[in-house]
Design a protein around this motif. Structure first.
Motif, PDB file in Angstrom:
ATOM      1  N   ASP A   1     -10.961   1.065   7.598  1.00  0.00           N
ATOM      2  CA  ASP A   1     -11.185  -0.377   7.707  1.00  0.00           C
ATOM      3  C   ASP A   1     -10.553  -1.198   6.587  1.00  0.00           C
ATOM      4  O   ASP A   1     -11.043  -2.263   6.237  1.00  0.00           O
ATOM      5  N   ILE A   2      -9.449  -0.696   6.034  1.00  0.00           N
ATOM      6  CA  ILE A   2      -8.700  -1.495   5.055  1.00  0.00           C
ATOM      7  C   ILE A   2      -7.658  -2.349   5.770  1.00  0.00           C
ATOM      8  O   ILE A   2      -7.496  -3.522   5.467  1.00  0.00           O
ATOM      9  N   LEU A   3      -6.933  -1.738   6.695  1.00  0.00           N
ATOM     10  CA  LEU A   3      -5.919  -2.456   7.466  1.00  0.00           C
ATOM     11  C   LEU A   3      -6.412  -2.637   8.902  1.00  0.00           C
ATOM     12  O   LEU A   3      -7.109  -1.773   9.438  1.00  0.00           O
TER      13      LEU A   3
ATOM     14  N   GLY B   1       3.728   8.942   3.297  1.00  0.00           N
ATOM     15  CA  GLY B   1       4.690   8.049   3.926  1.00  0.00           C
ATOM     16  C   GLY B   1       4.007   6.909   4.644  1.00  0.00           C
ATOM     17  O   GLY B   1       2.771   6.844   4.720  1.00  0.00           O
ATOM     18  N   PRO B   2       4.795   6.008   5.198  1.00  0.00           N
ATOM     19  CA  PRO B   2       4.236   4.816   5.843  1.00  0.00           C
ATOM     20  C   PRO B   2       3.223   5.106   6.949  1.00  0.00           C
ATOM     21  O   PRO B   2       2.194   4.441   7.028  1.00  0.00           O
ATOM     22  N   GLU B   3       3.501   6.068   7.809  1.00  0.00           N
ATOM     23  CA  GLU B   3       2.577   6.339   8.911  1.00  0.00           C
ATOM     24  C   GLU B   3       1.274   6.955   8.407  1.00  0.00           C
ATOM     25  O   GLU B   3       0.195   6.602   8.855  1.00  0.00           O
ATOM     26  N   VAL B   4       1.368   7.877   7.451  1.00  0.00           N
ATOM     27  CA  VAL B   4       0.165   8.486   6.866  1.00  0.00           C
ATOM     28  C   VAL B   4      -0.695   7.402   6.225  1.00  0.00           C
ATOM     29  O   VAL B   4      -1.906   7.326   6.458  1.00  0.00           O
ATOM     30  N   VAL B   5      -0.075   6.549   5.420  1.00  0.00           N
ATOM     31  CA  VAL B   5      -0.808   5.495   4.715  1.00  0.00           C
ATOM     32  C   VAL B   5      -1.407   4.496   5.699  1.00  0.00           C
ATOM     33  O   VAL B   5      -2.586   4.136   5.590  1.00  0.00           O
ATOM     34  N   ASN B   6      -0.624   4.060   6.677  1.00  0.00           N
ATOM     35  CA  ASN B   6      -1.115   3.085   7.649  1.00  0.00           C
ATOM     36  C   ASN B   6      -2.325   3.636   8.409  1.00  0.00           C
ATOM     37  O   ASN B   6      -3.365   2.961   8.505  1.00  0.00           O
TER      38      ASN B   6
ATOM     39  N   TRP C   1       0.830  -1.206   0.000  1.00  0.00           N
ATOM     40  CA  TRP C   1       0.000   0.000   0.000  1.00  0.00           C
ATOM     41  C   TRP C   1       0.861   1.252   0.000  1.00  0.00           C
ATOM     42  O   TRP C   1       0.581   2.197  -0.734  1.00  0.00           O
ATOM     43  N   VAL C   2       1.910   1.259   0.808  1.00  0.00           N
ATOM     44  CA  VAL C   2       2.787   2.437   0.876  1.00  0.00           C
ATOM     45  C   VAL C   2       3.418   2.705  -0.479  1.00  0.00           C
ATOM     46  O   VAL C   2       3.443   3.848  -0.956  1.00  0.00           O
TER      47      VAL C   2
END
Length: 180
Positions: free
Chosen positions: A152-154, A140-145, A128-129
């Motif tokens: 409710d995707i991750l 970035g990773p934190e924004v995407v996560n 995803w990132v």
């Protein structure tokens, strides 16, 4: 994010977001765009600050209407940079405006932001990132996560014993339901 399930209940800012939005499926373009933008603004800051500034951010960014934000020009950027009620970070403001334009492009390529997400579901966080970094600015990773957990995707928005987790589990499936 188990701490959120401990801190949020009853908190005047965290509570309503935790109990009614965080981790619930969302497919409305404006909701998705606002969530992505709020996560961008949160980078390096506290979520509490973002929740406190949320209404001002909504007012400053045309309630996160994609078409209106995509049309922002240099005068709008100057207005935003002078607005003490919001996060006045030039890179974040530029990213929000550019990302509105990119969401418009997703309408053409995929039928919309939600359809784009659904077309790539499921993936792990690293995939995803990579996808978000090639599609959006300031992703970035934190924004995407956090963005993907918030819709409710991750997994990970709530602990299994959090009462909100049960309410989310009872929601009708949204992601991965389109025909591909």
């Amino acid at each position: 994010m188990s701490w959120y399930c401990d801190v949020a209940p009853g908190h005047p800012w965290h509570g309503p977001y935790h109990d009614t939005e965080y981790g619930f499926p969302a497919t409305d373009e404006t909701v998705l765009f606002e969530r992505l933008c709020l996560e961008i603004f949160q980078a390096g800051l506290s979520w509490l600050l973002i929740l406190k500034k949320r209404e001002a951010l909504n007012a400053a960014f045309a309630r996160f209407d994609v078409d209106r934000v995509a049309a922002f020009d240099d005068a709008d950027k100057a207005r935003l940079l002078a607005d003490a009620g919001i996060i006045r970070n030039r890179r974040k403001i530029d990213a929000v405006i550019e990302n509105a334009r990119r969401v418009q492009a997703l309408r053409v390529s995929h039928g919309g932001f939600a359809a784009w997400i659904d077309a790539h579901h499921p993936r792990d966080l690293d995939a995803w990132v990579r996808l978000f970094k090639t599609t959006f600015k300031f992703a970035g990773p934190e924004v995407v996560n956090e963005f993907l957990m918030s819709i409710d995707i991750l997994p990970g928005a709530h602990r299994a014993d959090c009462p909100v987790a049960a309410r989310i589990a009872a929601c009708a499936p949204v992601w991965g339901t389109s025909s591909r």
